[in-house]
Design a protein around this motif. Structure first.
Motif, PDB file in Angstrom:
ATOM      1  N   ARG A   1      18.864  -8.718   5.771  1.00  0.00           N
ATOM      2  CA  ARG A   1      18.548  -8.262   7.068  1.00  0.00           C
ATOM      3  C   ARG A   1      18.466  -9.803   7.610  1.00  0.00           C
ATOM      4  N   VAL A   2      19.381 -10.014   8.574  1.00  0.00           N
ATOM      5  CA  VAL A   2      19.217 -11.219   9.332  1.00  0.00           C
ATOM      6  C   VAL A   2      19.172 -11.392  10.755  1.00  0.00           C
ATOM      7  N   PRO A   3      18.015 -11.820  11.455  1.00  0.00           N
ATOM      8  CA  PRO A   3      17.586 -11.866  12.813  1.00  0.00           C
ATOM      9  C   PRO A   3      18.678 -12.838  13.472  1.00  0.00           C
ATOM     10  N   LEU A   4      19.017 -12.383  14.689  1.00  0.00           N
ATOM     11  CA  LEU A   4      19.892 -13.222  15.550  1.00  0.00           C
ATOM     12  C   LEU A   4      19.462 -13.072  16.960  1.00  0.00           C
ATOM     13  N   THR A   5      19.149 -14.054  17.484  1.00  0.00           N
ATOM     14  CA  THR A   5      18.696 -14.001  19.050  1.00  0.00           C
ATOM     15  C   THR A   5      19.941 -13.579  20.070  1.00  0.00           C
ATOM     16  N   ILE A   6      19.442 -12.596  21.043  1.00  0.00           N
ATOM     17  CA  ILE A   6      20.426 -12.167  21.939  1.00  0.00           C
ATOM     18  C   ILE A   6      20.835 -13.423  23.057  1.00  0.00           C
TER      19      ILE A   6
ATOM     20  N   THR B   1      25.716 -12.660  20.522  1.00  0.00           N
ATOM     21  CA  THR B   1      24.979 -13.482  19.604  1.00  0.00           C
ATOM     22  C   THR B   1      25.686 -14.709  19.225  1.00  0.00           C
ATOM     23  N   ALA B   2      25.181 -15.809  19.210  1.00  0.00           N
ATOM     24  CA  ALA B   2      25.868 -16.953  18.370  1.00  0.00           C
ATOM     25  C   ALA B   2      25.037 -17.435  17.175  1.00  0.00           C
ATOM     26  N   PHE B   3      25.713 -17.693  16.136  1.00  0.00           N
ATOM     27  CA  PHE B   3      25.226 -17.965  14.839  1.00  0.00           C
ATOM     28  C   PHE B   3      25.698 -19.294  14.128  1.00  0.00           C
ATOM     29  N   HIS B   4      25.158 -19.861  13.340  1.00  0.00           N
ATOM     30  CA  HIS B   4      25.450 -20.873  12.655  1.00  0.00           C
ATOM     31  C   HIS B   4      25.780 -20.375  11.233  1.00  0.00           C
ATOM     32  N   ALA B   5      26.882 -20.635  10.553  1.00  0.00           N
ATOM     33  CA  ALA B   5      27.169 -20.077   9.267  1.00  0.00           C
ATOM     34  C   ALA B   5      26.493 -21.110   8.458  1.00  0.00           C
ATOM     35  N   VAL B   6      25.134 -20.973   7.852  1.00  0.00           N
ATOM     36  CA  VAL B   6      24.365 -21.855   6.999  1.00  0.00           C
ATOM     37  C   VAL B   6      24.197 -21.221   5.818  1.00  0.00           C
ATOM     38  N   GLY B   7      23.980 -19.643   5.349  1.00  0.00           N
ATOM     39  CA  GLY B   7      23.874 -19.243   4.430  1.00  0.00           C
ATOM     40  C   GLY B   7      24.820 -17.766   3.966  1.00  0.00           C
ATOM     41  N   ARG B   8      24.309 -17.257   2.889  1.00  0.00           N
ATOM     42  CA  ARG B   8      25.310 -16.281   2.380  1.00  0.00           C
ATOM     43  C   ARG B   8      25.697 -15.342   3.477  1.00  0.00           C
ATOM     44  N   THR B   9      24.665 -14.725   4.196  1.00  0.00           N
ATOM     45  CA  THR B   9      25.233 -13.723   5.129  1.00  0.00           C
ATOM     46  C   THR B   9      26.131 -14.136   6.362  1.00  0.00           C
ATOM     47  N   THR B  10      25.639 -15.306   6.916  1.00  0.00           N
ATOM     48  CA  THR B  10      26.275 -16.009   7.963  1.00  0.00           C
ATOM     49  C   THR B  10      27.614 -16.308   7.762  1.00  0.00           C
ATOM     50  N   LYS B  11      27.662 -16.826   6.653  1.00  0.00           N
ATOM     51  CA  LYS B  11      28.940 -17.286   6.263  1.00  0.00           C
ATOM     52  C   LYS B  11      29.940 -16.080   6.070  1.00  0.00           C
TER      53      LYS B  11
ATOM     54  N   VAL C   1      23.058 -24.394  17.902  1.00  0.00           N
ATOM     55  CA  VAL C   1      23.493 -22.940  18.300  1.00  0.00           C
ATOM     56  C   VAL C   1      22.532 -22.263  19.442  1.00  0.00           C
ATOM     57  N   TRP C   2      21.379 -22.658  19.471  1.00  0.00           N
ATOM     58  CA  TRP C   2      20.080 -22.049  20.341  1.00  0.00           C
ATOM     59  C   TRP C   2      20.411 -22.129  21.623  1.00  0.00           C
ATOM     60  N   CYS C   3      21.629 -23.295  22.112  1.00  0.00           N
ATOM     61  CA  CYS C   3      21.930 -23.313  23.605  1.00  0.00           C
ATOM     62  C   CYS C   3      22.425 -22.134  24.108  1.00  0.00           C
TER      63      CYS C   3
ATOM     64  N   LEU D   1       9.896 -18.958  17.553  1.00  0.00           N
ATOM     65  CA  LEU D   1       9.915 -19.319  16.170  1.00  0.00           C
ATOM     66  C   LEU D   1      10.622 -18.568  15.282  1.00  0.00           C
ATOM     67  N   ALA D   2      11.607 -19.026  14.752  1.00  0.00           N
ATOM     68  CA  ALA D   2      12.499 -18.304  13.650  1.00  0.00           C
ATOM     69  C   ALA D   2      11.980 -18.396  12.309  1.00  0.00           C
ATOM     70  N   SER D   3      10.839 -17.919  12.178  1.00  0.00           N
ATOM     71  CA  SER D   3      10.235 -17.684  10.798  1.00  0.00           C
ATOM     72  C   SER D   3      10.860 -16.574   9.912  1.00  0.00           C
ATOM     73  N   LEU D   4      10.815 -16.771   8.632  1.00  0.00           N
ATOM     74  CA  LEU D   4      11.241 -15.651   7.849  1.00  0.00           C
ATOM     75  C   LEU D   4      10.966 -14.491   8.051  1.00  0.00           C
TER      76      LEU D   4
ATOM     77  N   TYR E   1      11.960 -19.744   0.191  1.00  0.00           N
ATOM     78  CA  TYR E   1      13.072 -19.253  -0.800  1.00  0.00           C
ATOM     79  C   TYR E   1      14.074 -20.099  -0.650  1.00  0.00           C
ATOM     80  N   LEU E   2      14.022 -21.579  -0.197  1.00  0.00           N
ATOM     81  CA  LEU E   2      15.132 -22.466  -0.146  1.00  0.00           C
ATOM     82  C   LEU E   2      15.966 -22.482  -1.322  1.00  0.00           C
ATOM     83  N   PRO E   3      15.410 -22.515  -2.611  1.00  0.00           N
ATOM     84  CA  PRO E   3      16.009 -22.574  -4.020  1.00  0.00           C
ATOM     85  C   PRO E   3      17.002 -21.348  -4.029  1.00  0.00           C
ATOM     86  N   GLU E   4      16.497 -20.254  -3.757  1.00  0.00           N
ATOM     87  CA  GLU E   4      17.223 -18.972  -3.897  1.00  0.00           C
ATOM     88  C   GLU E   4      18.468 -18.749  -2.927  1.00  0.00           C
ATOM     89  N   GLU E   5      18.140 -19.625  -1.659  1.00  0.00           N
ATOM     90  CA  GLU E   5      19.159 -19.264  -0.509  1.00  0.00           C
ATOM     91  C   GLU E   5      20.279 -20.341  -0.738  1.00  0.00           C
ATOM     92  N   ARG E   6      19.922 -21.349  -1.530  1.00  0.00           N
ATOM     93  CA  ARG E   6      21.154 -22.460  -1.751  1.00  0.00           C
ATOM     94  C   ARG E   6      21.896 -21.843  -2.952  1.00  0.00           C
TER      95      ARG E   6
HETATM   96  C1  LIG Z   1      13.687 -14.170  15.394  1.00  0.00           C
HETATM   97  C2  LIG Z   1      14.948 -15.125  14.926  1.00  0.00           C
HETATM   98  C3  LIG Z   1      15.835 -15.378  15.684  1.00  0.00           C
HETATM   99  C4  LIG Z   1      17.076 -15.990  14.945  1.00  0.00           C
HETATM  100  N1  LIG Z   1      18.185 -16.651  15.742  1.00  0.00           N
HETATM  101  C5  LIG Z   1      19.264 -16.949  15.267  1.00  0.00           C
HETATM  102  C6  LIG Z   1      20.271 -17.166  16.175  1.00  0.00           C
HETATM  103  O1  LIG Z   1      20.528 -16.928  17.194  1.00  0.00           O
HETATM  104  N2  LIG Z   1      21.277 -18.031  15.442  1.00  0.00           N
HETATM  105  C7  LIG Z   1      21.382 -18.476  14.122  1.00  0.00           C
HETATM  106  O2  LIG Z   1      22.399 -18.964  13.734  1.00  0.00           O
HETATM  107  N3  LIG Z   1      20.350 -18.194  13.573  1.00  0.00           N
HETATM  108  C8  LIG Z   1      19.149 -17.564  14.121  1.00  0.00           C
HETATM  109  N4  LIG Z   1      18.079 -17.320  13.309  1.00  0.00           N
HETATM  110  C9  LIG Z   1      18.170 -17.914  11.789  1.00  0.00           C
HETATM  111  C10 LIG Z   1      18.900 -16.914  10.905  1.00  0.00           C
HETATM  112  O3  LIG Z   1      18.211 -15.565  11.193  1.00  0.00           O
HETATM  113  C11 LIG Z   1      18.518 -17.547   9.591  1.00  0.00           C
HETATM  114  O4  LIG Z   1      19.615 -18.870   9.650  1.00  0.00           O
HETATM  115  C12 LIG Z   1      19.218 -16.480   8.518  1.00  0.00           C
HETATM  116  O5  LIG Z   1      18.241 -16.754   7.446  1.00  0.00           O
HETATM  117  C13 LIG Z   1      20.595 -16.938   7.978  1.00  0.00           C
HETATM  118  O6  LIG Z   1      20.923 -15.963   7.202  1.00  0.00           O
HETATM  119  P1  LIG Z   1      22.048 -16.311   5.923  1.00  0.00           P
HETATM  120  O7  LIG Z   1      22.058 -15.311   4.732  1.00  0.00           O
HETATM  121  O8  LIG Z   1      23.237 -16.795   6.517  1.00  0.00           O
HETATM  122  O9  LIG Z   1      21.140 -17.509   5.209  1.00  0.00           O
HETATM  123  P2  LIG Z   1      20.118 -17.803   4.234  1.00  0.00           P
HETATM  124  O10 LIG Z   1      20.490 -17.442   2.954  1.00  0.00           O
HETATM  125  O11 LIG Z   1      18.883 -17.110   4.684  1.00  0.00           O
HETATM  126  O12 LIG Z   1      19.812 -19.482   4.039  1.00  0.00           O
HETATM  127  C14 LIG Z   1      19.612 -20.192   5.092  1.00  0.00           C
HETATM  128  C15 LIG Z   1      19.562 -21.581   4.845  1.00  0.00           C
HETATM  129  O13 LIG Z   1      20.114 -22.436   5.559  1.00  0.00           O
HETATM  130  C16 LIG Z   1      19.224 -23.384   5.972  1.00  0.00           C
HETATM  131  N5  LIG Z   1      19.520 -23.687   7.267  1.00  0.00           N
HETATM  132  C17 LIG Z   1      18.799 -23.161   8.369  1.00  0.00           C
HETATM  133  N6  LIG Z   1      19.325 -23.626   9.378  1.00  0.00           N
HETATM  134  C18 LIG Z   1      20.415 -24.558   9.199  1.00  0.00           C
HETATM  135  C19 LIG Z   1      21.088 -25.520   9.641  1.00  0.00           C
HETATM  136  N7  LIG Z   1      20.972 -25.395  11.146  1.00  0.00           N
HETATM  137  N8  LIG Z   1      22.040 -26.225   9.220  1.00  0.00           N
HETATM  138  C20 LIG Z   1      21.914 -26.311   7.907  1.00  0.00           C
HETATM  139  N9  LIG Z   1      21.100 -25.592   7.109  1.00  0.00           N
HETATM  140  C21 LIG Z   1      20.387 -24.653   7.627  1.00  0.00           C
HETATM  141  C22 LIG Z   1      17.953 -22.934   5.702  1.00  0.00           C
HETATM  142  O14 LIG Z   1      17.002 -23.820   5.261  1.00  0.00           O
HETATM  143  C23 LIG Z   1      18.344 -22.083   4.462  1.00  0.00           C
HETATM  144  O15 LIG Z   1      18.167 -22.825   3.283  1.00  0.00           O
HETATM  145  C24 LIG Z   1      17.091 -16.501  13.687  1.00  0.00           C
HETATM  146  C25 LIG Z   1      15.939 -16.250  13.046  1.00  0.00           C
HETATM  147  C26 LIG Z   1      14.767 -15.562  13.601  1.00  0.00           C
HETATM  148  C27 LIG Z   1      13.695 -15.204  12.473  1.00  0.00           C
END
Ligand SMILES: Cc1cc2nc3c(=O)[nH]c(=O)nc-3n(C[C@H](O)[C@H](O)[C@H](O)COP(=O)(O)OP(=O)(O)OC[C@H]3O[C@@H](n4cnc5c(N)ncnc54)[C@H](O)[C@@H]3O)c2cc1C
Ligand code: FES
Length: 278
Positions: free
Chosen positions: A44-49, A61-71, A108-110, A208-211, A257-262
């Motif tokens: 489950r991945v949160p993304l801001t509207i 919604t705009a997202f940065h492809a940083v991890g498994r789900t966003t990629k 991406v937050w712009c 705050l984009a906490s876990l 969860y950084l090691p697991e996410e990486r």
């Molecule tokens: C309320 C809320 C709103 C959010 N809104 C947005 C949004 O609008 N757009 C968006 O892109 N994300 C947003 N996020 C963050 C997004 O949910 C996370 O990045 C999410 O974990 C991505 O899932 P993933 O499986 O792709 O990556 P994960 O497997 O969860 O791994 C994310 C990894 O990427 C790393 N990482 C995070 N940001 C960056 C970065 N900028 N550059 C390099 N590495 C990074 C983290 O440290 C972590 O290791 C939001 C989070 C919350 C809680």
């Protein structure tokens, strides 16, 4: 199932998508978020509207492809569908009539910041907007933010466009009196702006984009400390007054969860290759 109606690459690895979700679009406000799941086994991945189109019945919604789900999401195209979209979640951002408002967006937050800025503009606020990015290539939503700003500035970490870093805001804050501030961006950007506004006691709202897991106050994963009190970012936020936020704790919890996410991201890259653009 929820269809991706459009997909656009805004900058390398940063995408804007519109998802068909008419009921969610009707109820959405700036500052709120959705939680998506790409498939039955997906995280489950949160993304801001970042906006809604009530005629099309879509949520953007705009997202940065940083991890498994966003990629994985970055590889999907218009016409593809995702399994789940819950929302709108969280509280709307404060968009009342304040007077002069400082807005700072990072990367991406712009995009979601623009949704907040539009609402503040409708309420006749005067907007001083800064669009920030790591380099000139990471800038998104520059023109959109400029269009709603009374004063507009660009800042990049490496100085490749506009001001180098956000230190220039120290002089701006000395010269102009603001009534409210909003920052959406990486923790480093939010903390930097809060450090600059703190001497003026300027209420500086940060997102705050906490876990997060459920996004509905059930699991406690998103807990943050604000004003010495434990809050749930999903239910009590995600917008809080940055002057009261314990940023150090936020950063350390984000890294749990950084090691697991990486590892998950590396496995994704190995099995499925890099992100295909377009
Ligand atoms: C309320 C809320 C709103 C959010 N809104 C947005 C949004 O609008 N757009 C968006 O892109 N994300 C947003 N996020 C963050 C997004 O949910 C996370 O990045 C999410 O974990 C991505 O899932 P993933 O499986 O792709 O990556 P994960 O497997 O969860 O791994 C994310 C990894 O990427 C790393 N990482 C995070 N940001 C960056 C970065 N900028 N550059 C390099 N590495 C990074 C983290 O440290 C972590 O290791 C939001 C989070 C919350 C809680
Ligand atoms: S995400 Fe579970 S309580 Fe906030």
């Amino acid at each position: 199932m929820y269809e991706l109606v459009t997909k656009q690459e805004l900058a390398p690895n940063i995408y804007l998508i519109e998802i068909a979700a008419a009921d969610v679009a009707k109820k959405s406000n700036p500052g709120q978020f959705v939680i998506i799941r790409l498939d039955q086994k997906g995280e489950r991945v949160p993304l801001t509207i970042a906006g809604v189109d009530l005629n099309k019945g879509t949520v953007a919604t705009a997202f940065h492809a940083v991890g498994r789900t966003t990629k994985k999401l970055a590889k999907m195209n218009a016409g593809d569908s995702i399994t789940d979209l819950s929302g709108p979640l969280g509280n709307p951002a404060e968009v009342g009539k304040f007077g002069k408002v400082l807005l700072v967006g990072g990367g991406v937050w712009c995009a979601p910041l623009h949704y907040v800025a539009e609402a503040l503009r409708k309420n006749s606020n005067e907007l001083f907007i800064v669009a920030a990015g790591r380099t000139k290539n990471d800038m998104v939503y520059e023109n959109e933010l400029k269009a709603v700003a009374d004063q507009f500035f660009v800042a990049t970490d490496d100085g490749s466009k506009g001001n180098q870093g956000l230190d220039f805001l120290a002089d701006v804050l000395k010269a102009q009196k603001f009534d409210h501030a909003v920052v959406m961006g990486p923790v480093s950007t939010m903390k930097k702006v809060v450090d600059l506004t703190r001497p003026y006691g300027l209420k500086t709202m940060v997102t705050l984009a906490s876990l997060m897991v459920d996004g509905t106050g059930m699991c406690g994963a998103c807990r943050v400390t604000v004003g010495g009190v434990t809050k749930f970012a999903c239910m009590d936020g995600p917008e809080f007054n940055g002057l009261d936020v314990d940023f150090e704790e936020l950063v350390s919890r984000q890294r749990v969860y950084l090691p697991e996410e990486r590892m998950a991201s590396m496995i994704h890259d190995k099995l499925e290759g890099g992100v295909k653009r377009g």
